[in-house]
Design an enzyme around this catalytic site. Structure first.
Site, PDB file in Angstrom:
ATOM      1  N   SER A   5       0.879  -1.160  -0.069  1.00 37.68           N
ATOM      2  CA  SER A   5       0.119   0.015   0.178  1.00 37.68           C
ATOM      3  C   SER A   5       0.949   1.297   0.038  1.00 37.68           C
ATOM      4  CB  SER A   5      -1.095  -0.019   1.171  1.00 37.68           C
ATOM      5  OG  SER A   5      -0.097  -0.186   2.491  1.00 37.68           O
ATOM      6  N   HIS A  19      -2.998  -6.457   2.485  1.00 36.59           N
ATOM      7  CA  HIS A  19      -2.008  -7.420   3.054  1.00 36.59           C
ATOM      8  C   HIS A  19      -2.610  -8.842   3.394  1.00 36.59           C
ATOM      9  CE1 HIS A  19       0.356  -3.669   4.894  1.00 36.59           C
ATOM     10  NE2 HIS A  19       0.356  -3.757   3.352  1.00 36.59           N
ATOM     11  N   GLU A  52      -4.632  -2.674   9.177  1.00 34.49           N
ATOM     12  CA  GLU A  52      -3.921  -3.348  10.362  1.00 34.49           C
ATOM     13  C   GLU A  52      -4.462  -3.195  11.666  1.00 34.49           C
ATOM     14  OE1 GLU A  52       0.069  -1.736  10.155  1.00 34.49           O
ATOM     15  OE2 GLU A  52       0.253  -1.986   7.950  1.00 34.49           O
ATOM     16  N   GLU A 108       1.809  -9.408   6.951  1.00 34.49           N
ATOM     17  CA  GLU A 108       2.599  -8.981   8.294  1.00 34.49           C
ATOM     18  C   GLU A 108       2.598  -9.998   9.236  1.00 34.49           C
ATOM     19  OE1 GLU A 108       1.964  -4.959   9.036  1.00 34.49           O
ATOM     20  OE2 GLU A 108       2.940  -4.351   7.038  1.00 34.49           O
ATOM     21  N   ASP A 165      -4.218   0.940  11.603  1.00 35.53           N
ATOM     22  CA  ASP A 165      -3.704   1.360  10.418  1.00 35.53           C
ATOM     23  C   ASP A 165      -4.892   1.097   9.322  1.00 35.53           C
ATOM     24  OD1 ASP A 165      -2.620   2.609   8.096  1.00 35.53           O
ATOM     25  OD2 ASP A 165      -0.853   1.354   8.314  1.00 35.53           O
ATOM     26  N   GLU A 211      -3.550   5.386  12.208  1.00 35.54           N
ATOM     27  CA  GLU A 211      -2.662   5.711  11.318  1.00 35.54           C
ATOM     28  C   GLU A 211      -3.395   5.848   9.941  1.00 35.54           C
ATOM     29  OE1 GLU A 211       0.928   3.084  11.125  1.00 35.54           O
ATOM     30  OE2 GLU A 211       1.215   3.444   8.957  1.00 35.54           O
ATOM     31  N   ASP A 260       1.480   8.376   7.339  1.00 37.39           N
ATOM     32  CA  ASP A 260       2.356   7.397   6.581  1.00 37.39           C
ATOM     33  C   ASP A 260       2.131   7.895   5.381  1.00 37.39           C
ATOM     34  OD1 ASP A 260       3.587   5.474   5.381  1.00 37.39           O
ATOM     35  OD2 ASP A 260       1.949   3.662   5.977  1.00 37.39           O
ATOM     36  N   LYS A 303       9.676   5.191   7.749  1.00 40.05           N
ATOM     37  CA  LYS A 303       9.888   3.943   6.533  1.00 40.05           C
ATOM     38  C   LYS A 303      11.160   4.598   5.740  1.00 40.05           C
ATOM     39  CE  LYS A 303       5.235   1.986   5.988  1.00 40.05           C
ATOM     40  NZ  LYS A 303       4.009   2.088   5.078  1.00 40.05           N
ATOM     41  N   HIS A 305       8.641  -1.311   9.444  1.00 37.30           N
ATOM     42  CA  HIS A 305       8.893  -2.049   8.433  1.00 37.30           C
ATOM     43  C   HIS A 305       8.032  -1.807   7.197  1.00 37.30           C
ATOM     44  CE1 HIS A 305       5.530  -4.942   9.464  1.00 37.30           C
ATOM     45  NE2 HIS A 305       5.259  -3.729   9.572  1.00 37.30           N
ATOM     46  N   SER A 317       5.371  -4.078   4.290  1.00 36.24           N
ATOM     47  CA  SER A 317       4.915  -5.282   3.962  1.00 36.24           C
ATOM     48  C   SER A 317       5.294  -6.569   3.408  1.00 36.24           C
ATOM     49  CB  SER A 317       3.355  -5.075   3.632  1.00 36.24           C
ATOM     50  OG  SER A 317       3.410  -4.631   2.332  1.00 36.24           O
ATOM     51  N   LYS A 333       7.221  -0.383  14.689  1.00 33.22           N
ATOM     52  CA  LYS A 333       5.884  -1.262  14.063  1.00 33.22           C
ATOM     53  C   LYS A 333       6.788  -2.190  13.064  1.00 33.22           C
ATOM     54  CE  LYS A 333       2.991   0.064  10.522  1.00 33.22           C
ATOM     55  NZ  LYS A 333       1.793   0.710  10.069  1.00 33.22           N
TER      56      LYS A 333
END
Ligand code: PGA
Ligand code: ZN
Length: 418
Positions: free
Chosen positions: A48, A164, A173, A214, A249, A294, A321, A346, A374, A376, A397
């Site tokens: 994403s 994911h 998430e 994840e 998230d 998020e 993000d 990230k 991190h 995915s 995370k």
């Protein structure tokens, strides 16, 4: 001169095509300094991805071609050729000088020419080689220490949806945040115990117990909120009512084209406006111990972010993000506009260690919380654990407490704070 100001010259740089956690090709770079110190670094990969992040370079060619077009031989060739010769010829010393040269060599704002997946592994490999040369830990070499008893609190994605997972859940998430952990190891234990209990809860209900990208479970559910009820049941079953909080998230940029102000949840098919989503999150935050939301809204919904921050910013973390894409200028602009109160960091959104560091510094300057993350698609590289410690991050995370590419980061945290 092989050693200048205590920093050895770069002697060799090369890359190999490896696999990430989705079985997709990725780049691993290796770097050697003139004193024999070596370092390596991997490129992670998002599903994403934000519209404004640095871009990875894939070989292309489509179906029927090598890795279905997802190979990274061109990015590896860029490291082995152009990048290696430029670094050896220009002889930059220190992280900032090396990263500056990499950016200038690429010459584009999104790093599409050489590829962020060629540049970042070299930047990380250099950071590691420097730590080896200084004979210190990577987080120390990056400027951090473990004194003071604080540690980045894990945000563990224990139930996966969105891009994911192949289930019917739109929120990407659902994270368990072991806020009551007394140490990094204790926090990881709490998360792992809740994760295990969640497996039991799903199994007893006859729900799917497989995992998503994840490492979190990925059952199909009647409503997205059911994920929070199931996790709360697992929190009680494991006896962690007083140690655990939740985070979500939404990855809401995936729900909107940004042009018509409408959010269409692709799996359930329902539509929301920004205002309705803000009310939805408010309701969730009232009913569950949620400490962080998020990407609750899309990357281009500046007005919505401001309204959401006004409505919820005093009670929960609102993490940008896709909104900030680890970019110091975007964080500064967001802060001026009153959007969000926390930043997701990230490294591959920025593309170099230095730009990642500058984003952390900007977040600190604006008083925003810092969450190091991190992707995915990730590898066994634990760089972000050292980065989180060096940055004094509030949270880290790294997915579920399961699967080696996720646990590599949590295990490295435990090692650092041993
Ligand atoms: P991604 O997801 O790595 O697929 O972008 C992680 C996130 O959105 O936080
Ligand atoms: Zn996100």
């Amino acid at each position: 001169m092989l050693i200048k100001n205590g920093i050895p010259k770069i002697e060799a740089v090369f890359a190999a095509e490896i696999l990430d956690s989705r079985g997709d090709p990725s780049v691993r770079a290796f770097l050697r300094l003139a004193d024999g110190s070596v370092g390596c670094g991997d490129a992670p990969s998002g599903a994403s991805t934000g519209k404004y992040e640095a871009v990875e370079r894939r070989d292309g060619g489509g179906d029927g071609s090598r890795y279905g077009g997802r190979g990274v031989l061109d990015a590896c060739a860029a490291v082995n050729g152009e990048i290696a010769s430029a670094l050896l010829r220009a002889d930059p010393r220190g992280q900032r000088a090396v990263d500056k040269l990499l950016c200038e060599l690429d010459g584009t704002s999104s790093k599409y020419r050489l590829g962020a997946n060629a540049i970042l592994p070299v930047s990380i490999a250099y950071a590691r080689a420097c730590a080896a040369s200084r004979r210190c830990e990577l987080y120390e070499s990056l400027g951090g220490s473990v004194s003071g008893g604080r540690f980045p609190i894990p945000m563990m994605n224990i139930l996966n949806g969105g891009r994911h997972a192949a289930n019917n859940v739109d929120i990407q998430e659902f994270m368990l945040v072991p806020v009551g952990g007394e140490s990094a190891a204790d926090a990881v234990r709490i998360g792992a115990e809740v994760y295990r209990a969640l497996g039991g809860v799903l199994h007893r209900r006859g729900l799917f117990c497989g995992v998503g990208d994840e490492g979190g479970y990925s059952p199909s559910l009647a409503r997205d909120e059911d994920a929070l009820d199931l996790i709360m049941e697992a929190v009680s079953a494991s006896g962690h009512e007083n140690d655990a909080a939740l985070a979500v998230d939404a990855a809401a940029s995936e729900w909107t084209s940004g042009s018509d102000g409408v959010y269409r949840l692709p799996k359930r098919g329902v539509e929301y406006t920004s205002e309705e989503l803000i009310l939805y999150y408010r309701g969730l935050c009232e009913r569950y111990p949620i400490v962080s939301v998020e990407d609750g809204l899309g990357e281009d919904d500046g007005g919505g972010w401001r309204a959401m921050t006004e409505a919820l910013g005093d009670r929960v973390m609102l993490v940008g993000d896709d909104l900030f894409v680890t970019n110091a200028q975007r964080i500064a602009a967001g802060a001026r506009a009153g959007a969000a109160n926390a930043v997701l960091i990230k490294p591959n959104q920025a593309g170099t260690v230095t730009e990642t560091w500058d984003a952390v510094s900007e977040a600190r300057r604006t008083g925003y919380k810092v969450v190091v993350s991190h992707r995915s698609g990730d590898t066994e590289d634990s760089f972000i654990a050292d980065l989180a410690v060096a940055a004094g991050a509030d949270f880290i995370k790294s997915g579920a407490p399961c699967r080696a590419e996720r646990t590599a980061k949590y295990n490295r945290l435990i090692e650092i704070y041993r």
